[in-house]
Enzyme design. Sequence first.
Site, PDB file in Angstrom:
ATOM      1  N   THR A  15      36.668  16.333 -37.168  1.00 15.23           N
ATOM      2  CA  THR A  15      36.755  17.612 -37.880  1.00 15.23           C
ATOM      3  C   THR A  15      35.371  18.147 -38.225  1.00 15.23           C
ATOM      4  OG1 THR A  15      36.964  16.565 -40.050  1.00 15.23           O
ATOM      5  CG2 THR A  15      39.005  16.995 -38.842  1.00 15.23           C
ATOM      6  N   ASP A  16      35.333  19.447 -38.489  1.00 12.43           N
ATOM      7  CA  ASP A  16      34.061  20.086 -38.846  1.00 12.43           C
ATOM      8  C   ASP A  16      34.009  20.358 -40.346  1.00 12.43           C
ATOM      9  OD1 ASP A  16      35.688  22.325 -39.276  1.00 12.43           O
ATOM     10  OD2 ASP A  16      35.063  23.329 -37.430  1.00 12.43           O
ATOM     11  N   GLN A  17      33.034  21.104 -40.779  1.00 10.79           N
ATOM     12  CA  GLN A  17      32.826  21.396 -42.194  1.00 10.79           C
ATOM     13  C   GLN A  17      33.988  22.189 -42.793  1.00 10.79           C
ATOM     14  OE1 GLN A  17      29.150  23.418 -42.923  1.00 10.79           O
ATOM     15  NE2 GLN A  17      29.007  22.678 -45.024  1.00 10.79           N
ATOM     16  N   GLY A  19      37.052  21.511 -42.100  1.00  8.26           N
ATOM     17  CA  GLY A  19      38.184  20.609 -42.202  1.00  8.26           C
ATOM     18  C   GLY A  19      39.164  20.699 -41.046  1.00  8.26           C
ATOM     19  N   VAL A  20      38.768  21.409 -39.993  1.00  7.02           N
ATOM     20  CA  VAL A  20      39.621  21.514 -38.810  1.00  7.02           C
ATOM     21  C   VAL A  20      38.953  20.800 -37.642  1.00  7.02           C
ATOM     22  CG1 VAL A  20      40.647  23.694 -39.587  1.00  7.02           C
ATOM     23  CG2 VAL A  20      38.682  23.742 -38.062  1.00  7.02           C
TER      24      VAL A  20
END
Length: 143
Positions: A15-17, A19-20
């Site tokens: 996930t990225d910053q 949250g996905v």
Amino acid sequence: MLVSTKEIEVRYAETDQMGVVYHANYLVWMEVGRTQLIKDLGFNYAEMEKDGIISPVLDIQVSYKKPLRYGEKAIVKTWIEEYDGLRICYGYDIYTEEGELAVSGLSKHVCVKKESFRPISVKKYYPNWHEAYEKAKKQTVNV
């Protein structure tokens, strides 16, 4: 047409910053799906590599529809969209656990000799794979 299914649990590191799932991870999951499809057809890509044959990506298209998040499950569906004995186009749909389409995509490949990158005929070098791909590919209806 054979459609292979592979379930993947979304890991925190994917996930990225926001949250996905980071967009490039879907490409990795497409590869996982492609490997599963080859396995479901009764073959092993690693064995082909031992013969000095690899299958690089020529083109890839991805359409993002709905985000997946940490802790969810991704369901990767993979099939042979097109195959002509030389080039292979795989199709992918990645769904949420609830069955909602998250990503759709296509990747185009060709088999080449590893040392020269010269294309080979799958039909000639791997007749069993050729036959299986012909049987498994998406059938088009001529009207």
